[in-house]
Structure formats: structure tokens, C-alpha cells
Design a protein around this motif. Structure first.
Motif, short mmCIF file in Angstrom:
data_model
loop_
_atom_site.label_atom_id
_atom_site.label_comp_id
_atom_site.label_asym_id
_atom_site.label_seq_id
_atom_site.Cartn_x
_atom_site.Cartn_y
_atom_site.Cartn_z
N SER A 48 0.87 -1.18 0.00
CA SER A 48 0.00 0.00 0.00
C SER A 48 0.90 1.22 0.00
CB SER A 48 -0.93 0.00 1.22
OG SER A 48 -0.19 0.07 2.42
N TRP A 49 0.32 2.34 -0.31
CA TRP A 49 1.10 3.58 -0.30
C TRP A 49 0.19 4.72 0.13
CZ3 TRP A 49 0.02 0.59 -4.52
CH2 TRP A 49 -0.84 1.09 -5.49
N LYS A 50 0.81 5.81 0.57
CA LYS A 50 0.05 6.95 1.07
C LYS A 50 0.12 8.12 0.10
CE LYS A 50 0.14 6.18 6.07
NZ LYS A 50 -1.34 6.22 6.23
N LYS A 51 -0.97 8.85 0.03
CA LYS A 51 -1.01 10.07 -0.77
C LYS A 51 -1.99 11.03 -0.11
CE LYS A 51 -1.50 11.70 -5.54
NZ LYS A 51 -1.78 11.31 -6.96
N LYS A 52 -1.50 12.19 0.25
CA LYS A 52 -2.32 13.23 0.88
C LYS A 52 -3.04 12.71 2.13
CE LYS A 52 -3.01 15.93 -3.34
NZ LYS A 52 -3.99 16.57 -4.26
N GLY A 53 -2.38 11.83 2.88
CA GLY A 53 -2.95 11.32 4.11
C GLY A 53 -3.83 10.09 3.95
N PHE A 54 -4.14 9.72 2.71
CA PHE A 54 -4.96 8.54 2.43
C PHE A 54 -4.06 7.35 2.12
CE2 PHE A 54 -7.65 12.15 1.39
CZ PHE A 54 -8.89 11.79 1.89
N THR A 55 -4.45 6.17 2.57
CA THR A 55 -3.71 4.94 2.25
C THR A 55 -4.42 4.21 1.12
OG1 THR A 55 -2.90 4.68 4.51
CG2 THR A 55 -2.89 2.72 3.11
N ILE A 56 -3.68 3.90 0.09
CA ILE A 56 -4.21 3.16 -1.06
C ILE A 56 -3.66 1.74 -0.97
CG2 ILE A 56 -4.37 3.06 -3.57
CD1 ILE A 56 -3.37 6.14 -3.32
N ASP A 57 -4.53 0.77 -0.74
CA ASP A 57 -4.11 -0.61 -0.53
C ASP A 57 -4.48 -1.43 -1.75
OD1 ASP A 57 -4.03 -3.40 0.42
OD2 ASP A 57 -3.76 -2.50 2.39
N CYS A 58 -3.48 -2.07 -2.34
CA CYS A 58 -3.76 -2.79 -3.60
C CYS A 58 -3.77 -4.30 -3.41
CB CYS A 58 -2.75 -2.40 -4.67
SG CYS A 58 -1.19 -3.25 -4.56
N CYS A 59 -3.89 -4.77 -2.17
CA CYS A 59 -3.81 -6.22 -2.00
C CYS A 59 -4.92 -6.78 -1.13
CB CYS A 59 -2.44 -6.60 -1.43
SG CYS A 59 -2.23 -8.38 -1.21
N ILE A 60 -4.77 -6.71 0.17
CA ILE A 60 -5.54 -7.55 1.07
C ILE A 60 -7.00 -7.11 1.21
CG2 ILE A 60 -4.91 -6.28 3.17
CD1 ILE A 60 -5.11 -10.08 2.87
#
Length: 507
Positions: A48-60
Motif C-alpha cells: 500500500s502507499w500513502k497520498k495526501k494522508g490517504f492509504t491506497i491498498d492494492c492487495c488484502i
């Protein structure tokens, strides 16, 4: 100078789940291992990665083995993932909202699911009952934890053995039915659409049965915090056992001498040597780039030329100033029909599948929510676009704008609440993980290839000693549990080679 044959040194390529697990079990068994990872973070595709305080999760979305009563949970404990992890079990797997206003819900409780489906479409009672029977057949196939009292554990195992005996032929029949074939048995268009959308249409429906069985048994919970905390837990476990990780170190070649793997050459030209090399990296890159295709045979070439892959993805993260309290918590999200079909990227879409993280407050700042949208997409389409960087970036921006506009159909006013967008393409996944064609789980198991792919694949290559592979390219079906099991299976085999007793440690 190469590592000696018996010095116990191992180089591992890749710090994904398989590579970290191989390293963990190597350290537990007295080997000296170090991992070389092209990225600067652990986890590979579990990220996952963060952008502008939001976490973008691409897996679980769910983790098989979340229940302490499960045998898989024992392995998560060995790997350092289960300890202190909070799991939640949701009532819904997913739901579909039809254009006619009806809502079809796939509940995680099998009794509730059966009741709802029969009420939703009485005319489809026959395939519904067959589907529910298939799930119930799979409920017993859940290996008990070694912590389970002996009498209870033996009883569960006896039930499993008996279940295999009486249901073996049924399971083989289910394996030969695709999701699309089963979907076409339904008269109701929304149920038919659901069975085609929940998994890949060409995927064997057998695995859907097991997923619902795990969900019913509350053994497929969602880990609060998502993917990256689990990957970092694996990294921490490996380091605590004395392992060494070298980040931002891309492996260009696997070095060989006399048909034995002796080490690796990095992108910067430096060379590292060990008595064994384990590749937990992309299979195609390992065999045809790092080894120049010298150690392959007809069977291997056929796999990479003809076997179907899990599709590559457009993966879009959107952060909004909204909490979605009115939307039920769901394991896999929800789908709704668009007012009219729309071309998005390389394909025309008639519905949108949205995953809301309203069940995990850690994914967004207060009063806000992260949502993600996954769309199957052709790798070659993006490869062609990327020949002109401006065109590539423009297409990503266009898709983000399109999706926000389409979300307005379901959530009026959401356009004004969007605070973050992020678009990853198949090339993004290829760049950060090296995965061939951006595929997110390796080989796709279909009825046509299930006889081959359901058997454990060789973790060695023909004609080359001291080189091993683990991960999704030797464990068809992919997924995080198979990643850990692949590393564990490999180290058990290596211990056997050395005449050592395989051992594990649980903290």
C-alpha cells in the motif's frame, strides 16, 4: 570467489511474502541468508502507499487463516504476522445494485446467504441449492491448529479425510466448472451477472466455494491496517532472526559455474556469492532474463507461452471527505450498474466495482474514506501508450476524471468531496514488483489446466543445481498463504538435502 558448497549461505531474490518467508525459515534452520530487493519496501504485491494522508491498498481484502483455530494461523504465527493483529469479520462478502433498484447481497454466513438467494430468485432454486451445498461441502476442509486439543484435532482431521473420500468426485466436478458456465444456469440477470463478476469468468468456481466456506468459518477476516503492516511484520520477523535485507538492489543476472548457481550480479555491476540462490522474484524474469533461458525445457516454455495469467489491472485510489455510514461493510465491495456503458481505458464497462474502506479508519484521516476501483486491463495497451509519456499520463488523468463522474451516479455530490486520486496501471506494477505483464497473481487456474496446476510445481530448474524458486510462479493460484507456504516448503526440502531436521520457532 563463490560460496562453498556447505557454508550455509543463501541469497534470496525478492522481499515479497515468498522471499521473506523463505528467509524466515532459512534463519530458523541455521542458514545465513540475505535478501536483495529491487524496491525500497518489503511485501512485493502485498503493498500500500500513502497520498495526501490517504492509504491506497492494492492487495488484502481478506486473509485465510485469520482464525486462531486454523492450521494456517499456525504458519502466520511462525512468520510473525498473526501476533497482535486485529481481524474483523464482516457480514457481507459483496453486493450488487441492479439498474432496476434491486440489491443482491452475498452474505458470509451460508444459512443467511441461502435464505436471501432463494427469496431473491425462487426460479433459480436449483442452482442456488447446488451452490450452497458446494459451500457446505467445503466447510469441513479447514485444517485445525496444532493448538487445538488433541481429541478435537483428531476428530476434525478424521472428518476431513472422510469428506475427501465421499466428496472427491464432486470436488473434481466443481473444479471443471467455470464461474461463467455456472452463472449461465441462472435465469435472473442480476444473479447471473454476480457470478460472472465476483471472480474472473474463466476461473474455476471451486475456489469460490472454498472462499465462502472460509468466510462462514470466520477464517478469512480483514486485518486492520491492511497490507503494508503485514509486510513489515514479516520484515521485522526476518530481521529479528538475524536476516539481512538489501533494498533498492535490482538483480540483473544469476551467476552460474559448471551448471551450479553461485551468486548474483546486481544492476550496479557488483557481484554477491553464496552456496545457494533462491529466486522469489518474477518467474519470467528469473528464467528468461536472469538466466537467459538456458535452464528451461519444453514444459517451462509451454507454461510461459500458453498458460493463462491473472489479468493485469488499472488500480485507482480515491480519497473523499465522506464517511459512507449508510453503506454496509463488505469484504469485497459492491457493484452497481452504470446508466449506460462507458469506455474506460481499453474496454467498455457497464458496471463499476467499488471497494470502500469504511471498515478501516486507519486508511484515511478523520471524517474521510479511501475507496479503490480495480479494472482488468490489457498490458500491451499500456505498453503502447507509454511510448509517449504525455499520452500515458493524460490517459491516467482521463480515467480518474471518468471514474469520479461515474461515482456521481451512485453518490451525488461526491465530485466536490474528492481530495485525492491515484491511478496505477499494469506498468506501475511491473515497475515496482517486476511482475511479468503486470499480472497480480501469476497463473490463472481454469478447468482446462487444473490437472497440471493443482499439483505442486518443481522449485528447481532442469540442469541447474543450487538454484531454487518460490512464490506465485511455482504455486498456481497465487495469494498470500501460498506465498508463505511456498517459502516454507522450499526450506523444508533444502533441510532434507542437507540431512537436517526442519524446525520452526513461534514467538
Amino acid at each position: 570467489m563463490s560460496g562453498s558448497e556447505k557454508d550455509g549461505s543463501i541469497i534470496i531474490i525478492g522481499a515479497g511474502f515468498a522471499g521473506l518467508s523463505a528467509g524466515i525459515y532459512a534463519q530458523m534452520n541455521g542458514f545465513r541468508s540475505q535478501i536483495f530487493e529491487m524496491h525500497n519496501l518489503p511485501g512485493g504485491l502485498c503493498t500500500s502507499w500513502k497520498k495526501k494522508g490517504f492509504t491506497i491498498d492494492c492487495c488484502i481484502h481478506w486473509l485465510v487463516g485469520s482464525s486462531p483455530e486454523s492450521n494456517m494461523n499456525d504458519f502466520w504465527k511462525e512468520a510473525g504476522i498473526a501476533q497482535g493483529r486485529e481481524f474483523i469479520n464482516m457480514d457481507e462478502y459483496m453486493h450488487l445494485e441492479g439498474s432496476d433498484g434491486r440489491v443482491l447481497t452475498f452474505y458470509t454466513d451460508v444459512d443467511r446467504l441461502e435464505k436471501h438467494l432463494l427469496e431473491f430468485s425462487p426460479q433459480d432454486a436449483e442452482p442456488i441449492i447446488e451452490f450452497i451445498k458446494g459451500i457446505r461441502m467445503c466447510l469441513a476442509f479447514d485444517q485445525p491448529s496444532k493448538q487445538t486439543p488433541l481429541a478435537k484435532r483428531m476428530l476434525k482431521k478424521a472428518k476431513m479425510v472422510f469428506g475427501f473420500i465421499i466428496n472427491g468426485k464432486k470436488m473434481q466436478r466443481w473444479m471443471k466448472i467455470t464461474c461463467e458456465e455456472f452463472a449461465n444456469r441462472f435465469k435472473d440477470p442480476l444473479i447471473r451477472k454476480a457470478f460472472k463478476e465476483m471472480w474472473m469468468p474463466e476461473f474455476s468456481i471451486f475456489f469460490m466455494l472454498f472462499t465462502f466456506a472460509y468466510l462462514h468459518n470466520k477464517n478469512a477476516g480483514y486485518p486492520i491496517g491492511g497490507s503494508m503492516p503485514m509486510s513489515k511484520a514479516l520484515e521485522r520477523r526476518y530481521r529479528d532472526l538475524g536476516g539481512i535485507i538489501n533494498y533498492s538492489k535490482r538483480v540483473e543476472k544469476i551467476l552460474t559455474e559448471g551448471n551450479k548457481a553461485t551468486g548474483i550480479r546486481l544492476q550496479d555491476g557488483t557481484e554477491q556469492y553464496a552456496s545457494r540462490v533462491i529466486s522469489a522474484a518474477d518467474g519470467y524474469s528469473t528464467i528468461f532474463k536472469m538466466l537467459d533461458g538456458k535452464y528451461s525445457d519444453g514444459k517451462i516454455r509451454q507454461a510461459y507461452e500458453k498458460w493463462p495469467l491473472f489479468p493485469s489491472l488499472i488500480f485507482v485510489g480515491i480519497g473523499v471527505k465522506r464517511t459512507f455510514d449508510d453503506v454496509p461493510l463488505s469484504v469485497s465491495g459492491f457493484s452497481y450498474t452504470l446508466k449506460e456503458p462507458v469506455e474506460i481505458g481499453d474496454a467498455v464497462r457497464d458496471s463499476l466495482w467499488v471497494h470502500l474502506y469504511n471498515h478501516d479508519p486507519s486508511m484515511a484521516p478523520g471524517g474521510r474514506t479511501t475507496l479503490t476501483i480495480m479494472l482488468n486491463s490489457d498490458y500491451e495497451f499500456w505498453k503502447k501508450l507509454a511510448e509517449d509519456k504525455k499520452v500515458y499520463i493524460s490517459k491516467k488523468e482521463e480515467i480518474a476524471e471518468q471514474l469520479i463522474s461515474l461515482l456521481e451516479q451512485r453518490f451525488p455530490g461526491i465530485s466536490e468531496q474528492v481530495e485525492m486520486t491515484d491511478v496505477a496501471t499494469p506498468l506501475t506494477f511491473e515497475r515496482y514488483t517486476g511482475n511479468w505483464k503486470g499480472s497480480f497473481e501469476g497463473w490463472l487456474i481454469t478447468p482446462e489446466n487444473s490437472n497440471v496446476l493443482m499439483k505442486p510445481m518443481s522449485q528447481t530448474l532442469p540442469g541447474l543445481s543450487n538454484l531454487y524458486m518460490c512464490g506465485q510462479w511455482v504455486e498456481p493460484g497465487g495469494g498470500l498463504p501460498t506465498g508463505v507456504m511456498s517459502g516454507r516448503r522450499l526450506l523444508k526440502a533444502i533441510c532434507k538435502e542437507d540431512g537436517k531436521k526442519f524446525r520452526t520457532i513461534t514467538n
